[in-house]
Design an enzyme around this catalytic site. Structure first.
Site, PDB file in Angstrom:
ATOM      1  N   HIS A   5       6.882   5.855   1.551  1.00 42.60           N
ATOM      2  CA  HIS A   5       7.678   4.665   1.228  1.00 42.60           C
ATOM      3  C   HIS A   5       8.657   4.979   0.081  1.00 42.60           C
ATOM      4  CE1 HIS A   5       3.874   2.630   2.729  1.00 42.60           C
ATOM      5  NE2 HIS A   5       4.800   2.078   3.504  1.00 42.60           N
ATOM      6  N   GLY A  19      10.646   4.449   8.382  1.00 44.83           N
ATOM      7  CA  GLY A  19      10.064   5.793   8.478  1.00 44.83           C
ATOM      8  C   GLY A  19       9.836   6.197   9.932  1.00 44.83           C
ATOM      9  N   GLU A  20      10.044   7.479  10.205  1.00 44.13           N
ATOM     10  CA  GLU A  20       9.913   7.961  11.595  1.00 44.13           C
ATOM     11  C   GLU A  20       8.475   8.118  12.073  1.00 44.13           C
ATOM     12  OE1 GLU A  20      12.324  11.521  11.852  1.00 44.13           O
ATOM     13  OE2 GLU A  20      13.897  10.381  12.863  1.00 44.13           O
ATOM     14  N   HIS A  72       3.021   4.631  -0.567  1.00 42.96           N
ATOM     15  CA  HIS A  72       2.739   6.045  -0.818  1.00 42.96           C
ATOM     16  C   HIS A  72       4.083   6.773  -0.895  1.00 42.96           C
ATOM     17  CE1 HIS A  72       3.611   6.369   3.425  1.00 42.96           C
ATOM     18  NE2 HIS A  72       2.597   5.560   3.708  1.00 42.96           N
ATOM     19  N   GLN A 110       8.697   1.979  16.636  1.00 41.27           N
ATOM     20  CA  GLN A 110       9.226   0.823  15.896  1.00 41.27           C
ATOM     21  C   GLN A 110      10.736   0.977  15.645  1.00 41.27           C
ATOM     22  OE1 GLN A 110       7.170  -1.446  12.595  1.00 41.27           O
ATOM     23  NE2 GLN A 110       8.287  -0.015  11.341  1.00 41.27           N
ATOM     24  N   ALA A 128       0.860  -1.196   0.000  1.00 40.92           N
ATOM     25  CA  ALA A 128       0.000   0.000   0.000  1.00 40.92           C
ATOM     26  C   ALA A 128       0.896   1.246   0.000  1.00 40.92           C
ATOM     27  CB  ALA A 128      -0.977   0.000   1.172  1.00 40.92           C
ATOM     28  N   ASP A 167       6.439   5.703  12.427  1.00 43.69           N
ATOM     29  CA  ASP A 167       6.391   4.613  13.413  1.00 43.69           C
ATOM     30  C   ASP A 167       7.612   4.766  14.310  1.00 43.69           C
ATOM     31  OD1 ASP A 167       4.061   2.897  12.564  1.00 43.69           O
ATOM     32  OD2 ASP A 167       5.143   3.081  10.683  1.00 43.69           O
TER      33      ASP A 167
HETATM   34  O1  PAF Z   1       6.403  -0.466   9.307  1.00 44.05           O
HETATM   35  C1  PAF Z   1       5.903  -1.417   8.682  1.00 44.05           C
HETATM   36  O2  PAF Z   1       5.318  -1.251   7.601  1.00 44.05           O
HETATM   37  C2  PAF Z   1       6.029  -2.805   9.240  1.00 44.05           C
HETATM   38  O3  PAF Z   1       5.909  -2.818  10.626  1.00 44.05           O
HETATM   39  C3  PAF Z   1       7.319  -3.543   8.800  1.00 44.05           C
HETATM   40  C4  PAF Z   1       8.552  -2.850   9.348  1.00 44.05           C
HETATM   41  C5  PAF Z   1       7.372  -3.572   7.288  1.00 44.05           C
HETATM   42  C6  PAF Z   1       7.312  -4.977   9.323  1.00 44.05           C
HETATM   43  O4  PAF Z   1       6.225  -5.689   8.824  1.00 44.05           O
END
Ligand code: PAF
Length: 296
Positions: A37, A153-154, A34, A159, A32, A156
Site C-alpha cells: 500500500h 495494486g496488481e 503494508h 480487480q 491493514a 488483485d
Molecule cells: O483492493 C482493495 O483493498 C479493495 O477491494 C478496495 C479497492 C479498496 C475497495 O474496497
C-alpha cells in the site's frame, strides 16, 4: 497528513483543492496497510498535488461473513505508517477513514454492476457479488475524491480489469494506474491476509511465488495446459515432497493462464500475443486464502 472521517468534510477539502487547480490522486484501501500500500501512496504522492488515501473495510464486497469479521482492522497503526512517509509531510495527504454509515448514509446500496467476461472467470464465480460491491465503493470514492488518477495494486489483478470496465461504463476521466506487487524478501506477495498465517504457514507460503516463477521459465518451452497442470500439481503435492510442518497443505482453488487485458483463458501462448499472458492463482493455506500472479 490530515485524517477525515466525514464525507462532507472530504467534499469541502476537494472543492477547495479543485479551486486551486490541484491534481488529486486516490489510493483506495481497506486498511491493514503494508509496504505494498505504501508503494501506491508514494507513487500517488509523486504524481499528484494532493493524495486521498481511503481506509474503509467495505462490507458489501465480502460474500463471506466470517471473512469480513476476521479482516484485520489496524487504523491507528495505519495512520502512523502513512504519517511516517517522508513525502507525506511535504505534500497534502488526506486519510479518509469513514464509518459504514458515513460511506452509505442511505443504508447498504442496492446498485449492481456487471462487467461481462472479465468477471465471469476466476474470482467472479467464486465470490458472487464481490466485484459489484467493489465497484459501488470505488465509484463512491471517485465521486467524493474526484481524482485525476487512481492507484490499484496488481496482486488483485482481476480487480484492475473490473475497475477499467467500470471507468468505461461511467465515463469518468480518471487514469487507472496499476502498480506492481511488492514482495517480502522471500518472494511472498505482501497482503493484509498474511497476518493471519501461522509461523509455519508463513514459512511455507513463499513456495507459491517460487512455483509461479518456475512456471514462467517453463513457459519458454511448454504448452499452456502443461504449465497449468504443473503449477497445480506442484503445490498440491508440496506437503508430501517437503514434509511440511503440522501436515500443512496448499489447496489450490484455481490457477488460470489468461490474456492480460481480456482475462480470458488462453489455449496457446499465441492467443496472448497482443496483450501478454498472466497466470493468476488462488490457494488456501492454513485456512487463509492467498492470491498471486505471474506475468509470462
Ligand atoms: O483492493 C482493495 O483493498 C479493495 O477491494 C478496495 C479497492 C479498496 C475497495 O474496497
Amino acid at each position: 497528513m490530515k485524517q477525515i472521517v466525514k464525507a462532507a468534510e472530504l467534499t469541502a477539502a476537494i472543492e477547495e483543492a479543485k479551486k486551486q487547480g490541484l491534481e488529486i490522486g486516490l489510493v483506495p484501501t481497506m486498511g491493514a496497510l503494508h509496504q505494498g500500500h505504501l508503494s501506491l501512496i508514494e507513487r500517488a504522492l509523486k504524481e499528484n498535488d494532493l493524495v486521498v488515501v481511503s481506509l474503509f473495510v467495505n462490507p458489501i464486497q465480502f460474500n463471506n461473513k466470517e471473512d469480513l469479521e476476521k479482516y484485520p482492522r489496524t487504523i491507528e497503526a495505519d495512520l502512523a505508517l502513512i504519517a511516517s512517509l517522508p513525502q507525506a509531510r511535504a505534500k497534502e495527504l488526506l486519510a479518509f477513514t469513514p464509518t459504514v454509515d458515513e460511506m452509505y448514509p442511505q443504508g447498504e446500496p442496492k446498485d449492481v454492476y456487471h462487467f461481462g467476461p472479465v468477471e465471469e472467470v476466476m474470482e467472479g464465480p467464486r465470490r458472487p457479488g464481490h466485484f459489484s460491491g467493489v465497484a459501488v465503493v470505488v465509484r463512491r470514492l471517485f465521486d467524493l475524491a474526484q481524482p485525476r488518477r487512481a492507484y490499484f495494486g496488481e496482486k488483485d489483478y482481476q480487480q484492475i480489469a473490473v475497475i477499467r470496465s467500470l471507468l468505461e461504463q461511467i465515463k469518468y476521466p480518471i487514469e487507472l494506474v496499476p502498480c506492481p506487487i511488492v514482495r517480502a524478501d522471500d518472494g511472498l506477495a505482501l497482503s493484509s491476509r498474511n497476518m493471519r498465517l501461522s509461523p509455519e504457514a508463513r514459512a511455507m507460503a513463499p513456495a507459491i511465488n517460487a512455483t509461479l516463477e518456475q512456471a514462467a521459465e517453463m513457459a519458454e518451452y511448454e504448452e499452456v495446459d502443461d504449465v497449468k497442470e504443473w503449477v497445480l500439481d506442484t503445490l498440491s503435492s508440496y506437503h508430501e515432497i517437503n514434509d511440511s510442518p503440522n501436515g500443512l497443505k496448499f489447496e489450490p482453488e484455481y490457477f488460470e493462464i489468461v490474456d492480460a487485458i481480456t482475462l480470458q483463458p488462453i489455449a496457446s501462448w499465441a492467443d496472448a500475443e497482443k496483450n501478454g499472458a498472466v497466470g493468476c492463482i488462488a490457494v488456501w493455506l492454513d485456512g487463509v486464502r492467498l492470491i498471486d500472479i505471474v506475468k509470462f
